[in-house]
Design a protein around this motif. Sequence first.
Motif, PDB file in Angstrom:
ATOM      1  N   TYR A  83      48.659  42.440  53.657  1.00 40.63           N
ATOM      2  CA  TYR A  83      49.135  43.175  52.479  1.00 40.63           C
ATOM      3  C   TYR A  83      48.965  44.678  52.678  1.00 40.63           C
ATOM      4  CZ  TYR A  83      49.479  44.980  47.743  1.00 40.63           C
ATOM      5  OH  TYR A  83      49.831  45.718  46.638  1.00 40.63           O
ATOM      6  N   ILE A  84      47.811  45.105  53.158  1.00 38.21           N
ATOM      7  CA  ILE A  84      47.577  46.528  53.394  1.00 38.21           C
ATOM      8  C   ILE A  84      48.610  47.074  54.383  1.00 38.21           C
ATOM      9  CG2 ILE A  84      45.980  48.142  54.513  1.00 38.21           C
ATOM     10  CD1 ILE A  84      43.703  46.608  53.131  1.00 38.21           C
ATOM     11  N   ASN A  85      48.933  46.280  55.399  1.00 36.45           N
ATOM     12  CA  ASN A  85      49.918  46.722  56.380  1.00 36.45           C
ATOM     13  C   ASN A  85      51.334  46.737  55.830  1.00 36.45           C
ATOM     14  OD1 ASN A  85      49.011  47.057  59.501  1.00 36.45           O
ATOM     15  ND2 ASN A  85      47.552  45.769  58.400  1.00 36.45           N
ATOM     16  N   SER A  86      51.555  46.044  54.718  1.00 34.07           N
ATOM     17  CA  SER A  86      52.887  46.026  54.116  1.00 34.07           C
ATOM     18  C   SER A  86      53.114  47.225  53.198  1.00 34.07           C
ATOM     19  CB  SER A  86      53.081  44.735  53.308  1.00 34.07           C
ATOM     20  OG  SER A  86      52.355  44.775  52.077  1.00 34.07           O
ATOM     21  N   LEU A  87      52.046  47.944  52.878  1.00 29.28           N
ATOM     22  CA  LEU A  87      52.152  49.066  51.949  1.00 29.28           C
ATOM     23  C   LEU A  87      52.581  50.346  52.666  1.00 29.28           C
ATOM     24  CD1 LEU A  87      48.825  48.559  49.944  1.00 29.28           C
ATOM     25  CD2 LEU A  87      51.135  47.870  49.240  1.00 29.28           C
ATOM     26  N   ASN A 143      50.774  28.951  38.920  1.00 28.27           N
ATOM     27  CA  ASN A 143      49.774  28.797  39.958  1.00 28.27           C
ATOM     28  C   ASN A 143      49.775  29.958  40.945  1.00 28.27           C
ATOM     29  OD1 ASN A 143      48.598  26.426  39.058  1.00 28.27           O
ATOM     30  ND2 ASN A 143      50.048  25.122  40.172  1.00 28.27           N
ATOM     31  N   ALA A 144      48.682  30.107  41.635  1.00 30.69           N
ATOM     32  CA  ALA A 144      48.529  31.169  42.634  1.00 30.69           C
ATOM     33  C   ALA A 144      49.455  30.905  43.813  1.00 30.69           C
ATOM     34  CB  ALA A 144      47.078  31.211  43.103  1.00 30.69           C
ATOM     35  N   PRO A 145      49.779  31.959  44.570  1.00 31.30           N
ATOM     36  CA  PRO A 145      50.564  31.746  45.800  1.00 31.30           C
ATOM     37  C   PRO A 145      49.798  30.847  46.766  1.00 31.30           C
ATOM     38  CG  PRO A 145      50.405  34.083  45.248  1.00 31.30           C
ATOM     39  CD  PRO A 145      49.451  33.374  44.362  1.00 31.30           C
ATOM     40  N   GLU A 146      50.500  30.264  47.677  1.00 35.32           N
ATOM     41  CA  GLU A 146      49.872  29.421  48.701  1.00 35.32           C
ATOM     42  C   GLU A 146      48.875  30.247  49.500  1.00 35.32           C
ATOM     43  OE1 GLU A 146      51.042  26.942  52.770  1.00 35.32           O
ATOM     44  OE2 GLU A 146      52.594  27.971  51.584  1.00 35.32           O
ATOM     45  N   ALA A 147      47.699  29.682  49.723  1.00 36.84           N
ATOM     46  CA  ALA A 147      46.684  30.376  50.525  1.00 36.84           C
ATOM     47  C   ALA A 147      47.143  30.404  51.977  1.00 36.84           C
ATOM     48  CB  ALA A 147      45.344  29.663  50.404  1.00 36.84           C
ATOM     49  N   ALA A 148      47.640  31.547  52.398  1.00 35.38           N
ATOM     50  CA  ALA A 148      48.176  31.716  53.745  1.00 35.38           C
ATOM     51  C   ALA A 148      47.950  33.157  54.180  1.00 35.38           C
ATOM     52  CB  ALA A 148      49.678  31.392  53.759  1.00 35.38           C
ATOM     53  N   PRO A 149      47.974  33.432  55.485  1.00 33.31           N
ATOM     54  CA  PRO A 149      47.758  34.813  55.960  1.00 33.31           C
ATOM     55  C   PRO A 149      48.993  35.675  55.735  1.00 33.31           C
ATOM     56  CG  PRO A 149      48.179  33.361  57.816  1.00 33.31           C
ATOM     57  CD  PRO A 149      48.098  32.476  56.607  1.00 33.31           C
ATOM     58  N   ALA A 162      51.271  38.596  53.213  1.00 30.87           N
ATOM     59  CA  ALA A 162      51.131  39.746  52.330  1.00 30.87           C
ATOM     60  C   ALA A 162      51.165  39.309  50.869  1.00 30.87           C
ATOM     61  CB  ALA A 162      52.244  40.755  52.611  1.00 30.87           C
ATOM     62  N   GLU A 163      51.930  38.266  50.553  1.00 33.99           N
ATOM     63  CA  GLU A 163      52.005  37.776  49.171  1.00 33.99           C
ATOM     64  C   GLU A 163      50.638  37.294  48.699  1.00 33.99           C
ATOM     65  OE1 GLU A 163      54.415  34.498  46.416  1.00 33.99           O
ATOM     66  OE2 GLU A 163      54.250  34.205  48.589  1.00 33.99           O
ATOM     67  N   TYR A 164      49.981  36.500  49.537  1.00 34.45           N
ATOM     68  CA  TYR A 164      48.653  36.019  49.149  1.00 34.45           C
ATOM     69  C   TYR A 164      47.647  37.164  49.171  1.00 34.45           C
ATOM     70  CZ  TYR A 164      44.706  32.862  48.571  1.00 34.45           C
ATOM     71  OH  TYR A 164      43.587  32.214  48.074  1.00 34.45           O
ATOM     72  N   GLY A 165      47.833  38.116  50.066  1.00 30.23           N
ATOM     73  CA  GLY A 165      46.963  39.281  50.096  1.00 30.23           C
ATOM     74  C   GLY A 165      47.071  40.099  48.826  1.00 30.23           C
ATOM     75  N   ALA A 166      48.286  40.261  48.300  1.00 29.49           N
ATOM     76  CA  ALA A 166      48.475  40.984  47.038  1.00 29.49           C
ATOM     77  C   ALA A 166      47.760  40.266  45.906  1.00 29.49           C
ATOM     78  CB  ALA A 166      49.965  41.101  46.726  1.00 29.49           C
ATOM     79  N   TYR A 167      47.812  38.950  45.931  1.00 33.31           N
ATOM     80  CA  TYR A 167      47.107  38.146  44.922  1.00 33.31           C
ATOM     81  C   TYR A 167      45.601  38.365  45.027  1.00 33.31           C
ATOM     82  CZ  TYR A 167      45.287  33.967  42.554  1.00 33.31           C
ATOM     83  OH  TYR A 167      44.587  33.109  41.730  1.00 33.31           O
ATOM     84  N   MET A 168      45.078  38.330  46.235  1.00 36.58           N
ATOM     85  CA  MET A 168      43.645  38.528  46.438  1.00 36.58           C
ATOM     86  C   MET A 168      43.214  39.924  45.984  1.00 36.58           C
ATOM     87  SD  MET A 168      42.213  35.786  47.628  1.00 36.58           S
ATOM     88  CE  MET A 168      40.665  36.485  48.204  1.00 36.58           C
ATOM     89  N   VAL A 169      44.004  40.937  46.299  1.00 39.20           N
ATOM     90  CA  VAL A 169      43.685  42.307  45.880  1.00 39.20           C
ATOM     91  C   VAL A 169      43.562  42.379  44.365  1.00 39.20           C
ATOM     92  CG1 VAL A 169      44.702  44.612  45.638  1.00 39.20           C
ATOM     93  CG2 VAL A 169      44.568  43.543  47.881  1.00 39.20           C
ATOM     94  N   SER A 170      44.439  41.661  43.649  1.00 42.50           N
ATOM     95  CA  SER A 170      44.407  41.685  42.184  1.00 42.50           C
ATOM     96  C   SER A 170      43.184  40.965  41.636  1.00 42.50           C
ATOM     97  CB  SER A 170      45.683  41.051  41.617  1.00 42.50           C
ATOM     98  OG  SER A 170      46.808  41.864  41.869  1.00 42.50           O
ATOM     99  N   ALA A 210      45.197  37.724  55.095  1.00 41.81           N
ATOM    100  CA  ALA A 210      46.153  38.002  54.019  1.00 41.81           C
ATOM    101  C   ALA A 210      45.950  39.410  53.470  1.00 41.81           C
ATOM    102  CB  ALA A 210      46.004  36.967  52.911  1.00 41.81           C
ATOM    103  N   LEU A 211      44.704  39.803  53.262  1.00 36.55           N
ATOM    104  CA  LEU A 211      44.412  41.147  52.771  1.00 36.55           C
ATOM    105  C   LEU A 211      44.913  42.200  53.754  1.00 36.55           C
ATOM    106  CD1 LEU A 211      40.792  40.505  51.442  1.00 36.55           C
ATOM    107  CD2 LEU A 211      42.731  41.221  50.036  1.00 36.55           C
TER     108      LEU A 211
END
Length: 301
Positions: free
Chosen positions: A289-293, A190-196, A198-206, A285-286
Amino acid sequence: MKTLKWVAIILVIMIVPLVIAIAGLHFAGQQRLNKAPDVALATVSPATDEAGLERGQYLASISGCTSCHGEDLRGEVFIDEAPIGYVPAPNLTSGAGGIGATYTDADWESAIRHGVAADGRMMVTMPADHYAHYGDDDLAALIGYLKSVPPVDNDLGPRRIQFPGTVIFGVLAHTSWPVNVIDHASVGGNAPEAAPSAEYGAYMVSIMSCQSCHAENLAGNYGQLDTPQGPNITLGGEVADWSEEDFARTLRTGTTPDGELLKTTAEGGMPWPQYAGLSDTEVQALWAYINSLEPLPNNTP
């Protein structure tokens, strides 16, 4: 005359092996394109409930299904360029010429998350390497929606890749196609939990296949041939001085902080109209994720 005879013999000796080698590359490429490696599938049960189908319609939009296959998923010609060949983004509905009439649940999963068509062909324009990250729950919603769309009659015909496309796609670029870069054994879950996060942001980017336009490292597709020229969206690029509000407004409205209205996909730009419905959680979340890169300089053309 003897000289001409020897010249002809030498030319034949040189040309024949070259022709044989080219023919060999053509047939090798053709065979690779028409027979993808066997992959292990993690088939899901498509959603049938109203909430699931609504979620699937949303995913079809943000994942770009409508960008390549048309708003009603009737299919569009993706490549029609001599001497490469003809590659359609097929009709996904159950209408005449559509794959929806024959695709099984396993066929949908194979195409979306593995890059292998129902007939075993290697898919060359489907970003399955990004969609391989699709969670089972979201994939069930997406497939359920695709199976529910109204039929549209539109027969685009089969893919036809000719020489030298067979060599370019089937030999030179063979290892770069999604089916050859996906870790097929890790697909599923299953997808990561929908939350703000970086993990969910990485999923959304994909699942939004942002890499298709902005490069795998998101540092921009500058000067790449036959790919959308998306800019560097790491903090080393154009978004370095943006706030989260700037980022959200640009995603949802196409209006950058300096007031520029970005072109849409149809105009060779960004599919921002598809992102108008992104939730606050998804945008956060997006951005997380961008800020985590690592901030990266623009990719070299």
